[in-house]
Motif scaffolding. Structure first.
Motif, PDB file in Angstrom:
ATOM      1  N   VAL A  12      21.294  -2.094  12.050  1.00 47.47           N
ATOM      2  CA  VAL A  12      20.566  -2.524  13.236  1.00 47.47           C
ATOM      3  C   VAL A  12      21.215  -3.773  13.830  1.00 47.47           C
ATOM      4  O   VAL A  12      21.569  -4.706  13.116  1.00 47.47           O
ATOM      5  CB  VAL A  12      19.077  -2.779  12.911  1.00 47.47           C
ATOM      6  N   LEU A  13      21.381  -3.756  15.153  1.00 44.45           N
ATOM      7  CA  LEU A  13      22.011  -4.865  15.863  1.00 44.45           C
ATOM      8  C   LEU A  13      21.198  -5.189  17.108  1.00 44.45           C
ATOM      9  O   LEU A  13      20.500  -4.333  17.663  1.00 44.45           O
ATOM     10  CB  LEU A  13      23.438  -4.497  16.290  1.00 44.45           C
ATOM     11  N   GLU A  30       0.815  -1.199   0.000  1.00 47.83           N
ATOM     12  CA  GLU A  30       0.000   0.000   0.000  1.00 47.83           C
ATOM     13  C   GLU A  30       0.861   1.266   0.000  1.00 47.83           C
ATOM     14  O   GLU A  30       0.595   2.218   0.713  1.00 47.83           O
ATOM     15  CB  GLU A  30      -0.932  -0.005   1.215  1.00 47.83           C
ATOM     16  N   GLY A  31       1.940   1.245  -0.765  1.00 49.52           N
ATOM     17  CA  GLY A  31       2.768   2.440  -0.894  1.00 49.52           C
ATOM     18  C   GLY A  31       3.719   2.666   0.256  1.00 49.52           C
ATOM     19  O   GLY A  31       4.284   3.740   0.392  1.00 49.52           O
ATOM     20  N   THR A  32       3.909   1.662   1.103  1.00 48.75           N
ATOM     21  CA  THR A  32       4.788   1.814   2.263  1.00 48.75           C
ATOM     22  C   THR A  32       5.763   0.657   2.325  1.00 48.75           C
ATOM     23  O   THR A  32       5.361  -0.503   2.252  1.00 48.75           O
ATOM     24  CB  THR A  32       3.966   1.848   3.572  1.00 48.75           C
ATOM     25  N   LYS A  33       7.027   0.974   2.460  1.00 48.07           N
ATOM     26  CA  LYS A  33       8.025  -0.061   2.655  1.00 48.07           C
ATOM     27  C   LYS A  33       8.009  -0.497   4.116  1.00 48.07           C
ATOM     28  O   LYS A  33       7.606   0.242   4.989  1.00 48.07           O
ATOM     29  CB  LYS A  33       9.409   0.441   2.276  1.00 48.07           C
ATOM     30  N   GLY A  34       8.503  -1.698   4.358  1.00 45.79           N
ATOM     31  CA  GLY A  34       8.555  -2.159   5.743  1.00 45.79           C
ATOM     32  C   GLY A  34       8.557  -3.667   5.808  1.00 45.79           C
ATOM     33  O   GLY A  34       8.789  -4.350   4.805  1.00 45.79           O
ATOM     34  N   PRO A  58      13.628  -0.863  13.741  1.00 47.32           N
ATOM     35  CA  PRO A  58      12.499  -0.219  14.421  1.00 47.32           C
ATOM     36  C   PRO A  58      11.868   0.899  13.608  1.00 47.32           C
ATOM     37  O   PRO A  58      10.647   1.075  13.640  1.00 47.32           O
ATOM     38  CB  PRO A  58      13.138   0.307  15.712  1.00 47.32           C
ATOM     39  N   TYR A  59      12.683   1.643  12.850  1.00 45.45           N
ATOM     40  CA  TYR A  59      12.141   2.729  12.046  1.00 45.45           C
ATOM     41  C   TYR A  59      11.143   2.198  11.023  1.00 45.45           C
ATOM     42  O   TYR A  59      10.075   2.787  10.799  1.00 45.45           O
ATOM     43  CB  TYR A  59      13.268   3.482  11.339  1.00 45.45           C
ATOM     44  N   ASN A  60      11.471   1.081  10.382  1.00 45.29           N
ATOM     45  CA  ASN A  60      10.569   0.507   9.383  1.00 45.29           C
ATOM     46  C   ASN A  60       9.283  -0.001  10.014  1.00 45.29           C
ATOM     47  O   ASN A  60       8.201   0.108   9.422  1.00 45.29           O
ATOM     48  CB  ASN A  60      11.270  -0.618   8.622  1.00 45.29           C
ATOM     49  N   VAL A  61       9.393  -0.576  11.208  1.00 43.85           N
ATOM     50  CA  VAL A  61       8.193  -1.051  11.898  1.00 43.85           C
ATOM     51  C   VAL A  61       7.301   0.137  12.250  1.00 43.85           C
ATOM     52  O   VAL A  61       6.073   0.084  12.083  1.00 43.85           O
ATOM     53  CB  VAL A  61       8.567  -1.835  13.165  1.00 43.85           C
ATOM     54  N   ARG A  62       7.900   1.223  12.719  1.00 44.93           N
ATOM     55  CA  ARG A  62       7.117   2.418  13.046  1.00 44.93           C
ATOM     56  C   ARG A  62       6.451   2.994  11.802  1.00 44.93           C
ATOM     57  O   ARG A  62       5.312   3.472  11.850  1.00 44.93           O
ATOM     58  CB  ARG A  62       8.008   3.483  13.690  1.00 44.93           C
TER      59      ARG A  62
END
Length: 392
Positions: A222-223, A163-167, A274-278
């Motif tokens: 990310v770690l 829907e137009g969002t990466k993640g 976390p940024y992608n999940v948000r």
């Protein structure tokens, strides 16, 4: 070192001025002095911070970013001695116009830099400490309502990555993350850092061990950090059945022999960012019609804290959240319980007027228990107490 003047007193005064000047200019061989550009001091401070083994890399990255974004645009053209109380006061007021948080972070970074200059004997005092105190705006923690939780769950079930969002891929991961965060009141980094070995669903009650968090380092990515935010954040949490069901489904997708495997992972098996999940979560909120409600994944933690505080007490909530004291839980996580308690009316009923049959005397409302209405007993033992006349 000698100073010559026409009199002893004049020589002593000149010597004191010379010593003070040398202190302001730093030690012998020191490249920095009070007339040096402020950016040179900032660079020296940052280099010192990066060598500090007791600070987490994430904290160092935050300091570096806030120095560049918040402090340097205002002070980059000043010398060290020109960073005065008045200029700092003006700077903080401009930052406060934008937000309290921005001003608070700006003050912290600048204070650390100027304290470093004091330790290096470049200046004699930290001018930040002499600025006005900032009044923290009132803040009341907000928990999600049952209606908001239901809307988020529905939107998460219907979410599609396309829907137009990466993640994270649309295999229900974000939906499952929401359920685990609701059931454990964990931070998003803690939830994403849960491994197969951190879960014990056969225990009574089923539980998870919070022993790490995800961090993002510049140039590394990310770690999984082998410890959570604070020492007190290491904890074991009993998990409700709805979260147990979700975790069991996640475990079914993982090799049972790979104890270190994360419950939530990317297409390549690496930790989720976390940024992608948000970002995905913001899309879910948009579909749920809640995009303007200031809701974030941290709202699940506040919601859990509020429910625990209201049902089990603030200490129980602090223990589950991993807080050192209940003050943090109360100030930032547990929404005040504004439910009207009937017990208060029952207690205040003791102040009711006497029965109409005896307008002058009244048995104390709790006389059977042998106690007064308010305050210590007075008068002779067993005497009836006259209630004060009401005044219109």
């Amino acid at each position: 070192m000698g100073v010559t003047r026409s009199s002893r007193n004049a020589a002593q005064s000149a010597l004191k001025v010379e010593l003070a000047g040398r202190m302001r200019a730093g030690g012998v061989g020191d490249a920095l002095n009070a007339g040096s550009p402020f950016p040179m001091l900032a660079d020296a401070w940052l280099e010192d911070v990066m060598l500090d083994v007791d600070r987490a890399q994430g904290t160092k990255d935050t300091y570096k970013r806030e120095l560049r974004v918040l402090v340097m645009p205002f002070f980059e053209h000043f010398t060290i001695r020109e960073v005065t109380v008045g200029r700092i006061e003006l700077f903080l007021k401009k930052q406060r116009e934008k937000s309290y948080t921005r001003a608070k972070h700006s003050r912290t970074i600048l204070s650390m830099i100027m304290a470093f200059a004091v330790r290096r004997e470049i200046i004699t005092r930290n001018p930040v400490k002499e600025t006005s105190r900032m009044k923290k705006p009132p803040h009341t923690p907000k928990a999600l309502t049952t209606e908001q939780i239901a809307a988020i769950r529905l939107a998460a079930r219907e979410w599609r990555t396309g829907e137009g969002t990466k993640g994270p891929r649309s295999d229900g991961q974000v939906r499952d993350i929401i359920e685990v965060m609701l059931g454990t009141a964990t931070r998003i980094g803690e939830a994403l850092a849960l491994r197969q070995c951190d879960v014990d669903l056969d225990a009574d009650p089923p539980r998870v061990t919070v022993s790490g968090t995800l961090v993002v380092h510049n140039g590394v990515g990310v770690l999984r950090q082998a410890h959570p935010k604070t020492h007190e954040s290491n904890r074991v949490i009993a998990v409700p059945q709805f979260a147990v069901d979700v975790i069991r489904q996640r475990l079914a997708l993982i090799d049972p022999d790979d104890a270190e495997h994360l419950l939530f992972y990317s297409r390549n098996g690496t930790p989720l960012t976390p940024y992608n999940v948000r970002r995905t979560f913001r899309g879910i909120l948009r579909n749920a019609g809640l995009e303007d409600m200031e809701i974030s994944p941290h709202s699940f933690r506040r919601t859990g804290a509020t429910l625990l505080a209201n049902e089990l007490g603030i200490q129980a909530a602090a223990d589950v959240l991993g807080h050192t004291s209940t003050s943090t839980t109360k100030a930032h996580y547990a929404e005040p319980d504004r439910t009207v308690k009937s017990e208060a009316a029952t207690v205040l009923q003791r102040l009711a007027p006497p029965p109409s049959g005896d307008p002058t005397l009244s048995e104390t409302p709790n006389s059977e228990a042998g106690g007064p209405v308010v305050g210590p007993a007075s008068g002779r033992a067993g005497a009836k107490r006259r209630l004060p006349d009401r005044q219109d």
